[in-house]
Design a protein around this motif. Structure first.
Motif, PDB file in Angstrom:
ATOM      1  N   GLU A 195      95.643  23.533  41.728  1.00  0.00           N
ATOM      2  CA  GLU A 195      96.908  22.682  41.761  1.00  0.00           C
ATOM      3  C   GLU A 195      98.482  23.086  42.773  1.00  0.00           C
ATOM      4  OE1 GLU A 195      99.513  22.971  38.365  1.00  0.00           O
ATOM      5  OE2 GLU A 195      97.184  22.126  36.953  1.00  0.00           O
ATOM      6  N   ASP A 196      98.433  24.487  43.679  1.00  0.00           N
ATOM      7  CA  ASP A 196      99.137  24.970  44.346  1.00  0.00           C
ATOM      8  C   ASP A 196      98.609  23.722  45.296  1.00  0.00           C
ATOM      9  OD1 ASP A 196     101.426  25.926  43.160  1.00  0.00           O
ATOM     10  OD2 ASP A 196     100.271  28.305  43.143  1.00  0.00           O
ATOM     11  N   VAL A 197      97.130  24.254  46.001  1.00  0.00           N
ATOM     12  CA  VAL A 197      96.449  24.034  47.431  1.00  0.00           C
ATOM     13  C   VAL A 197      96.930  22.294  47.434  1.00  0.00           C
ATOM     14  CG1 VAL A 197      94.366  23.871  48.340  1.00  0.00           C
ATOM     15  CG2 VAL A 197      95.352  25.867  47.404  1.00  0.00           C
TER      16      VAL A 197
ATOM     17  N   SER B 155      99.519  20.498  45.119  1.00  0.00           N
ATOM     18  CA  SER B 155     100.509  19.970  46.353  1.00  0.00           C
ATOM     19  C   SER B 155     100.454  20.376  47.319  1.00  0.00           C
ATOM     20  CB  SER B 155     101.478  20.463  45.140  1.00  0.00           C
ATOM     21  OG  SER B 155     102.560  20.474  45.324  1.00  0.00           O
ATOM     22  N   PHE B 156     100.065  21.215  47.496  1.00  0.00           N
ATOM     23  CA  PHE B 156     100.245  21.593  49.619  1.00  0.00           C
ATOM     24  C   PHE B 156     100.165  20.066  50.570  1.00  0.00           C
ATOM     25  CE2 PHE B 156      99.272  23.245  53.434  1.00  0.00           C
ATOM     26  CZ  PHE B 156     100.416  23.493  54.527  1.00  0.00           C
ATOM     27  N   LEU B 157      98.557  19.928  50.273  1.00  0.00           N
ATOM     28  CA  LEU B 157      97.527  19.598  51.016  1.00  0.00           C
ATOM     29  C   LEU B 157      98.554  17.999  51.174  1.00  0.00           C
ATOM     30  CD1 LEU B 157      94.577  20.549  50.755  1.00  0.00           C
ATOM     31  CD2 LEU B 157      95.373  20.700  52.454  1.00  0.00           C
ATOM     32  N   ASP B 158      98.626  17.706  49.475  1.00  0.00           N
ATOM     33  CA  ASP B 158      99.839  15.687  49.315  1.00  0.00           C
ATOM     34  C   ASP B 158     101.024  16.135  50.257  1.00  0.00           C
ATOM     35  OD1 ASP B 158      97.668  15.172  48.141  1.00  0.00           O
ATOM     36  OD2 ASP B 158      98.842  16.076  45.868  1.00  0.00           O
ATOM     37  N   ALA B 159     102.289  17.140  50.684  1.00  0.00           N
ATOM     38  CA  ALA B 159     103.089  17.365  51.094  1.00  0.00           C
ATOM     39  C   ALA B 159     102.637  17.639  52.866  1.00  0.00           C
ATOM     40  CB  ALA B 159     103.950  18.302  50.889  1.00  0.00           C
ATOM     41  N   ASN B 160     101.394  17.603  53.018  1.00  0.00           N
ATOM     42  CA  ASN B 160     101.372  18.178  54.603  1.00  0.00           C
ATOM     43  C   ASN B 160      99.987  17.622  55.087  1.00  0.00           C
ATOM     44  OD1 ASN B 160     103.459  20.146  54.922  1.00  0.00           O
ATOM     45  ND2 ASN B 160     102.973  20.968  53.376  1.00  0.00           N
TER      46      ASN B 160
ATOM     47  N   ARG C 160      91.934  18.827  53.648  1.00  0.00           N
ATOM     48  CA  ARG C 160      91.197  18.708  52.404  1.00  0.00           C
ATOM     49  C   ARG C 160      90.825  20.777  52.499  1.00  0.00           C
ATOM     50  NH1 ARG C 160      85.415  15.397  53.445  1.00  0.00           N
ATOM     51  NH2 ARG C 160      86.570  13.324  52.380  1.00  0.00           N
ATOM     52  N   VAL C 161      89.696  20.862  51.210  1.00  0.00           N
ATOM     53  CA  VAL C 161      89.675  21.980  51.642  1.00  0.00           C
ATOM     54  C   VAL C 161      87.995  22.477  51.709  1.00  0.00           C
ATOM     55  CG1 VAL C 161      89.690  24.596  49.524  1.00  0.00           C
ATOM     56  CG2 VAL C 161      91.137  22.567  49.426  1.00  0.00           C
ATOM     57  N   VAL C 162      88.216  22.933  52.751  1.00  0.00           N
ATOM     58  CA  VAL C 162      86.049  23.563  53.506  1.00  0.00           C
ATOM     59  C   VAL C 162      85.679  24.484  52.581  1.00  0.00           C
ATOM     60  CG1 VAL C 162      85.095  23.307  54.842  1.00  0.00           C
ATOM     61  CG2 VAL C 162      87.062  22.740  55.941  1.00  0.00           C
TER      62      VAL C 162
END
Length: 426
Positions: A230-232, A234-239, A292-294
């Motif tokens: 969820e933290d990840v 949220s961060f990717l949505d903002a950045n 994305r998360v690799v």
């Protein structure tokens, strides 16, 4: 005292405009030394003594010293006398002025003070041992990948990472490895995350639990993988310009297998949020991985995932991770080259670890990625360089004690100018 050397390790040209000198007094923290016989650049202190200013400046000098992008310059500015002086440096960029005192009053990195509404943020490392002031950009750390080109492969980038990344909670001192949580690490620019999870045999009904070896990462309640994600997300949505690499390994006391972990990751996490994950078994270019998360997997896949991506498999395969290695490769054709020497049995091994980390930095610096890489040129492998180590049975070798020696020594090495015969990070 020798004269200062100033390194501008940023993409912005600076100019040194004013030098002021103050009397100073050492603070109670004293000078942090790296103990033991350490050769080469590691002799002496790695962090400057903490000094506070006494009174008004006793000397002021205006000058004009241009510092081009990524340039190192010797100066005729005498270095401050350790524990007794502070030198205040004022720099200018495009009419805006920034100021820093060397050495500073605390153990934290020195942050340049803006004297007006300048557009940039700068962080300074002062190494007493080399009378060296190194300037780094700390502008927009939460979106630093925004300035990089889409066609560059991830292996061409210097990517900051953390070991046992989620372990910032109240926990056994042999378990806790980080001072801040995942979101703050992301906001500070970290883009490689080392995550250990426990898998139960009935993985369809339970969430993955975050662990460090056999231990929970928190003494105040179980921490779960889905909360980390969820933290990840949220961060990717903002950045959306950013990407991150997530190394996932099975640990803990659960009776689930690697194969069950792989299916659980695929079915419960990656597949429902397919746009958030890069699971192809090849190293992506930055443009492909943004937002994305690799998946960098340190576990074996279930056979059912062999058919994914047109039969090429699932995730970057580093399941054959070399244990306690000084320099080894992993991942089929060589996805990663790893320094992960972690077993601390005697104190001299800390010195050995420092030297191994330095050597791996030099190996990574030997690689050159073309500005315009050709199609298919992935510039492999990743160079993974863990500074962490531990010994559960020796309190002097718990993660925080190791970090107190490894981190300053590595910062010193990276801040000082390369010496003859030393490639060094640029």
């Amino acid at each position: 005292m020798p004269d200062l050397t100033i390194r501008n390790l940023t993409a912005t040209a600076l100019e040194l405009k004013l030098v002021e000198r103050f009397d100073g007094k050492a603070t109670s923290g004293g000078e942090h030394k790296v103990k033991g016989k350490i050769s080469g650049v590691f002799k002496g202190s790695s962090v400057a003594q903490h000094v506070c200013i006494k009174g008004e400046s006793r000397d002021s000098r205006e000058l004009s010293l241009p510092l081009g992008r990524f340039e190192t310059h010797a100066t005729d500015v005498q270095a401050p006398e350790p524990g007794r002086e502070v030198v205040r440096l004022t720099f200018e960029f495009d009419g805006h002025r920034y100021q820093v005192d060397v050495p500073g009053e605390s153990r934290r990195s020195l942050v340049m003070k803006k004297l007006d509404d300048g557009p940039h943020e700068y962080t300074v490392v002062y190494v007493t041992n080399g009378s060296c002031v190194s300037i780094y950009s700390s502008t927009h750390l939460s979106s630093w990948m925004k300035e990089l080109r889409d066609e560059w492969p991830l292996t061409a980038l210097s990517i900051p990472g953390t070991h046992n990344s989620p372990t910032s909670h109240v926990a056994l001192p042999s378990v806790r490895c980080q001072a801040v949580g995942i979101r703050e690490q992301l906001d500070n620019g970290v883009r490689f995350f080392d995550v250990r999870v426990q898998v139960n045999s009935d993985d369809r009904k339970s969430d993955l639990i975050l662990v460090h070896s056999a231990f929970p990462i928190s003494l105040t309640g179980t921490k779960y993988f889905h909360d980390l994600l969820e933290d990840v997300y949220s961060f990717l949505d903002a950045n959306p310009s950013e990407t991150l690499i997530m190394s996932i390994k099975r640990e803990g006391t659960g009776k689930g297998t690697d194969q069950q972990l792989s299916k659980h990751l695929h079915q419960r996490y990656a597949a429902p949020d397919n746009a958030k994950w890069w699971t192809e078994p090849r190293i992506p270019r930055l443009g492909e991985a943004r937002g994305r998360v690799v998946l960098f997997r340190r576990h074996f896949n279930d056979a059912s995932l062999d058919a994914e991506h047109d039969g090429r498999g699932y995730g970057l395969d580093c399941a054959d991770w070399p244990d306690n290695c000084e320099d080894a490769t992993t991942g089929g054709p060589g996805i990663a080259r790893v320094q992960d020497f972690y077993e601390m049995d005697v104190s001299h091994n800390i010195v050995k670890k420092i030297e191994l980390a330095r050597a791996h930095l030099e190996r990574a610096a030997e690689r050159v990625c073309p500005v315009d890489p050709a199609p298919g040129d992935e510039n492999k492998p990743f160079f993974v360089n863990f500074l962490s180590a531990s010994n559960f049975f020796n309190a002097n070798c718990w993660p925080e004690k190791i970090a107190a020696k490894l981190n300053p020594a590595t910062i010193e090495y990276m801040a000082l100018p390369p010496r003859r015969g030393r490639q060094g990070p640029q």
